[in-house]
Write an enzyme that holds these catalytic residues in place. Structure first.
Site, PDB file in Angstrom:
ATOM      1  N   GLU A 253      -2.280   0.750  -4.359  1.00 20.82           N
ATOM      2  CA  GLU A 253      -0.961   1.333  -4.128  1.00 20.82           C
ATOM      3  C   GLU A 253      -0.805   1.920  -2.726  1.00 20.82           C
ATOM      4  O   GLU A 253      -1.660   2.690  -2.275  1.00 20.82           O
ATOM      5  CB  GLU A 253      -0.694   2.413  -5.202  1.00 20.82           C
ATOM      6  CG  GLU A 253       0.659   3.089  -5.109  1.00 20.82           C
ATOM      7  CD  GLU A 253       1.836   2.127  -5.225  1.00 20.82           C
ATOM      8  OE1 GLU A 253       1.832   1.281  -6.120  1.00 20.82           O
ATOM      9  OE2 GLU A 253       2.751   2.222  -4.387  1.00 20.82           O
ATOM     10  N   THR A 295       6.134  -2.645  -5.261  1.00 20.15           N
ATOM     11  CA  THR A 295       4.944  -3.139  -5.959  1.00 20.15           C
ATOM     12  C   THR A 295       5.208  -4.473  -6.642  1.00 20.15           C
ATOM     13  O   THR A 295       4.414  -5.412  -6.531  1.00 20.15           O
ATOM     14  CB  THR A 295       4.483  -2.147  -7.049  1.00 20.15           C
ATOM     15  OG1 THR A 295       4.207  -0.907  -6.449  1.00 20.15           O
ATOM     16  CG2 THR A 295       3.244  -2.648  -7.763  1.00 20.15           C
ATOM     17  N   HIS A 411       0.647   7.157  -4.617  1.00 18.01           N
ATOM     18  CA  HIS A 411       2.067   6.808  -4.571  1.00 18.01           C
ATOM     19  C   HIS A 411       2.848   8.019  -4.091  1.00 18.01           C
ATOM     20  O   HIS A 411       2.517   9.143  -4.444  1.00 18.01           O
ATOM     21  CB  HIS A 411       2.523   6.395  -5.978  1.00 18.01           C
ATOM     22  CG  HIS A 411       3.873   5.750  -6.010  1.00 18.01           C
ATOM     23  ND1 HIS A 411       5.031   6.440  -5.777  1.00 18.01           N
ATOM     24  CD2 HIS A 411       4.239   4.465  -6.234  1.00 18.01           C
ATOM     25  CE1 HIS A 411       6.054   5.612  -5.859  1.00 18.01           C
ATOM     26  NE2 HIS A 411       5.599   4.404  -6.134  1.00 18.01           N
ATOM     27  N   ASP A 470      -0.316  -3.020  -1.384  1.00 12.28           N
ATOM     28  CA  ASP A 470       0.950  -3.644  -1.791  1.00 12.28           C
ATOM     29  C   ASP A 470       2.081  -3.515  -0.773  1.00 12.28           C
ATOM     30  O   ASP A 470       2.871  -4.425  -0.590  1.00 12.28           O
ATOM     31  CB  ASP A 470       1.386  -3.179  -3.183  1.00 12.28           C
ATOM     32  CG  ASP A 470       1.656  -1.687  -3.296  1.00 12.28           C
ATOM     33  OD1 ASP A 470       1.303  -0.934  -2.369  1.00 12.28           O
ATOM     34  OD2 ASP A 470       2.216  -1.269  -4.331  1.00 12.28           O
ATOM     35  N   HIS A 471       2.160  -2.357  -0.114  1.00 14.04           N
ATOM     36  CA  HIS A 471       3.248  -2.138   0.860  1.00 14.04           C
ATOM     37  C   HIS A 471       2.957  -0.849   1.599  1.00 14.04           C
ATOM     38  O   HIS A 471       2.009  -0.150   1.262  1.00 14.04           O
ATOM     39  CB  HIS A 471       4.615  -2.064   0.170  1.00 14.04           C
ATOM     40  CG  HIS A 471       4.627  -1.142  -1.017  1.00 14.04           C
ATOM     41  ND1 HIS A 471       4.646   0.224  -0.888  1.00 14.04           N
ATOM     42  CD2 HIS A 471       4.546  -1.384  -2.349  1.00 14.04           C
ATOM     43  CE1 HIS A 471       4.616   0.775  -2.084  1.00 14.04           C
ATOM     44  NE2 HIS A 471       4.533  -0.169  -2.998  1.00 14.04           N
TER      45      HIS A 471
HETATM   46  C1  GP9 Z   1       4.978   1.644 -10.905  1.00 19.76           C
HETATM   47  C2  GP9 Z   1       4.172   1.373  -9.697  1.00 19.76           C
HETATM   48  C3  GP9 Z   1       4.847   1.873  -8.454  1.00 19.76           C
HETATM   49  O1  GP9 Z   1       4.554   1.056 -12.063  1.00 19.76           O
HETATM   50  O2  GP9 Z   1       3.807   0.050  -9.643  1.00 19.76           O
HETATM   51  O3  GP9 Z   1       5.869   1.075  -8.025  1.00 19.76           O
HETATM   52  P1  GP9 Z   1       6.477   1.190  -6.548  1.00 19.76           P
HETATM   53  O4  GP9 Z   1       7.386   2.358  -6.536  1.00 19.76           O
HETATM   54  O5  GP9 Z   1       5.343   1.335  -5.593  1.00 19.76           O
HETATM   55  O6  GP9 Z   1       7.200  -0.090  -6.365  1.00 19.76           O
HETATM   56 MN    MN Z   2       3.670   0.253  -4.897  1.00 16.99          MN
END
Ligand code: GP9
Ligand code: MN
Length: 631
Positions: A253, A295, A411, A470-471
């Site tokens: 994440e 994500t 996150h 992921d980002h």
């Molecule tokens: C939620 C997690 C976060 O299940 O994958 O999502 P994001 O806000 O990073 O897209």
């Molecule tokens: Mn994410």
């Protein structure tokens, strides 16, 4: 007449209030909606109102008898929708969504147990309809059945607009970009109400359906020509090296590359990853390509080698498309069991629907984990616990498996308990960036635990572990603080470079002996062909926009969802072309050769997604509808 109107309560308002109050009671008793503040409770309370007023308001165009009948029937239908949601929720723990309802499997799952899900007490849900029938029949003194003057009617409808905008405004303060990003059904229902949600869902679906209906297989031909011309043969040395081994993909994440081999107050931020990458294949020029779907977009890229959509989250907008070519579907042919581990609500990002389309056999969602106050922080279950609780499930899986892990702790807003803090916060004017370092450090520690547990469980040796960020975690809003940390100005060039995310391929017995750092320019779109080649699957006929990251013929090229792109020589972003070596802006000419390619890729990919074109593709040839061709 005027006097009578004042002292009497209009029938329509009685119907509205009854339905409104009932909806709120059902919210509180039948659904498990998490409320965190008084404001959220207030939004929940008012959110059914605009829809109920509107649907009931149509009664004002009828004469007395028609009005009574209309209101009773409407109340019944709306109550039925609410009731259906409540019953559906008891089974699926989710709100009804139109495609989900028609999806094969879902209904038959429900079919067998539907009677068990209903209780005689449920009849209470229709109490207001019974009251309305009684009132309509006996019309007591206090009830007015008269119709309204046009002026009053107009005011009534105007006030609905006002109420709806007020609701939407409040909801947007809670969840910016609520409608464009569409995070989660629960969040939509919580903020806009169950009825407005159904309208929204229906609009979204009909739009998607219309685009799909207009598309036909012949559109794929041009795309396929382009893809064929760009196919890159896999690297011979690595082709099939992971065949028969478990594939473990860890989606880390919000992890950006700038923290790798970097420090905070003299302490390493990612000690474990630093060490691991030196025993792995590590890509230091690997970019995320996500859009608003964050994500979920990164997952979409991973499993399809297609671009996510430019607006909204493709997991939501096209969750029921045909994705039979997606990695989870495709690798079953090689005997793999595709599964996902993620300790969040299954409906978040519409994952439950999309995972079905992608071909995952099982989604270990929040219900598979023991989540309590002690072991959670921020968005939910802490990563350490997440991995620890996941490994026993892995041991039960049929091998080889393709298992995707989605971490959560790192996150936004990057909160952490004191005991999980291994490094200090940074000291800048951005609390977000300050807090980012300890949560990244925590995630790093949890990855170490994961590896230890895999070894202890005997799963490590026979697995290939692929890890990617992921980002971004730190958006452009924090550029000032970021430049303080990096000790250099964050120009548009630098900002594009900050979109790099770590990507590691760890093959026990192979990469630990011969680790390698690659400066190949690539992105998440390349993961699918790379993974398939590792397990010995051809991708020559695949509809994909990525290229094997290990291929010796590879183009150094990556496109971002907003049209920016990076090659080994240039960075094109915000309508400006930069030379990578000097980091200076240069004439557009230097970027020109790739501009068309970048645009084309995004357009072709959108065409596939919007037209649901993969349904016409059998893996080798395109199924063309001849009748449409002759038109
Ligand atoms: C939620 C997690 C976060 O299940 O994958 O999502 P994001 O806000 O990073 O897209
Ligand atoms: Mn994410």
């Amino acid at each position: 007449m005027k006097q009578a109107f004042k002292s009497k309560v209009p029938f329509i308002l009685i119907a509205v209030v009854l339905l409104w109050v009932k909806t709120y009671i059902v919210y509180k008793t039948s659904f498990n909606i998490t409320i965190e503040s008084l404001k959220q409770e207030f939004i929940l309370f008012i959110n059914p109102l605009s829809f109920i007023l509107l649907i009931a308001g149509l009664a004002l165009f009828f004469k007395e008898k028609g009005m009574k009948r209309y209101l009773i029937i409407t109340s019944f239908i709306v109550s039925f929708v609410l009731y259906a949601n409540a019953v559906y929720y008891r089974f699926f723990n989710d709100f009804i969504t139109i495609p989900l309802l028609f999806q094969s499997g879902n209904m038959s799952d429900l079919g067998g147990s539907i009677t068990e899900l209903m209780t005689p007490m449920d009849l209470l849900m229709f109490t207001d309809v019974v009251i309305l029938i009684a009132l309509a029949k006996w019309t007591p003194q206090f009830v007015s059945m008269s119709t309204w003057r046009p002026k009053v009617r107009k005011m009534y409808f105007l006030s609905i607009v006002g109420i709806f905008l007020f609701n939407l405004g409040l909801a947007e303060t809670e969840r910016p970009q609520l409608l464009t990003r569409t995070f989660d059904r629960e969040i939509l229902v919580k903020n806009l109400g169950t009825y407005n949600y159904h309208v929204y869902d229906a609009v979204l679906q009909s739009k998607t359906r219309a685009q799909r209906a207009m598309a036909d297989g012949s559109e794929l031909a041009e795309v396929q020509n382009y893809i064929n011309a760009n196919y890159k043969a896999p690297n011979d040395d690595l082709y099939g090296v992971a065949e028969g081994k478990n594939i473990i993909v860890v989606k880390m994440e919000s992890l950006q590359s700038f923290v790798i081999d970097n420090e905070i107050n003299g302490e390493p931020i990612t000690p474990f990853l630093n060490e691991l990458k030196d025993q792995s294949y590590y890509f230091n020029n690997f970019y995320h390509q996500t859009g608003q779907g964050k994500t979920s977009d990164s997952e979409f890229l991973l499993d399809n080698s297609l671009y996510p959509v430019g607006r909204g989250a493709v997991f939501f907008t096209h969750g029921t498309n045909d994705f039979h070519t997606a990695t989870p579907n495709a690798i079953k042919e090689k005997g793999y069991t595709p599964v996902v581990f993620h300790a969040n609500n299954k409906s978040f990002w519409n994952r439950d629907v999309m995972y079905d389309s992608l071909g995952y056999d099982k989604f270990f969602d929040i219900a598979s984990y023991d989540v309590n106050e002690e072991n959670s922080v921020g968005w939910g279950l802490k990563d350490q616990e997440f991995f620890q609780q996941s490994v026993p499930y892995m041991q039960e899986l049929q091998q080889p498996f393709y298992a995707k892990f989605i971490t959560l702790t790192n996150h936004f807003p990057f909160v952490l308990d004191e005991e999980d803090r291994f490094v200090d916060e940074f000291d800048s004017n951005s609390r977000t960036l300050n807090r980012y370092f300890p949560t990244v450090r925590y995630m790093d520690e949890s990855l170490k635990t994961f590896f230890d547990e895999l070894k202890a469980a005997g799963l490590y040796e026979n697995s290939v572990i692929i890890m990617y960020g992921d980002h971004y975690g730190i958006s452009e809003n924090h550029n000032e603080a970021m430049s303080q940390y990096l000790d250099k100005e964050v120009t548009p060039f630098e900002n594009a470079q900050l979109q790099r995310v770590p990507m590691i391929v760890h093959i026990p017995g192979v990469t630990d002996k011969n680790p390698k750092e690659f400066d190949t320019v690539g992105g998440q779109i390349d993961l699918k062909p790379t993974i398939k080649h590792l397990i010995g699957m051809e991708t020559k006929n695949d509809i994909q926009f990525g290229e094997d990251l290990f291929s010796e013929e590879r183009n150094d090229f990556v496109v971002f969802r907003d049209g920016s792109f990076v090659t080994d020589e240039v960075v094109y972003t915000k309508n400006a072309c930069f030379d990578k070596e000097t980091e200076e802006e240069v004439e557009q000419e230097a970027c020109e050769p790739y501009m068309e390619k970048a645009k084309k890729e995004l357009q072709y990919s959108d065409k596939i997604v919007y037209g649901d074109l993969l349904r016409f593709y059998d893996g080798t040839s395109i199924q063309v509808d001849e009748s449409k061709l002759s038109e």
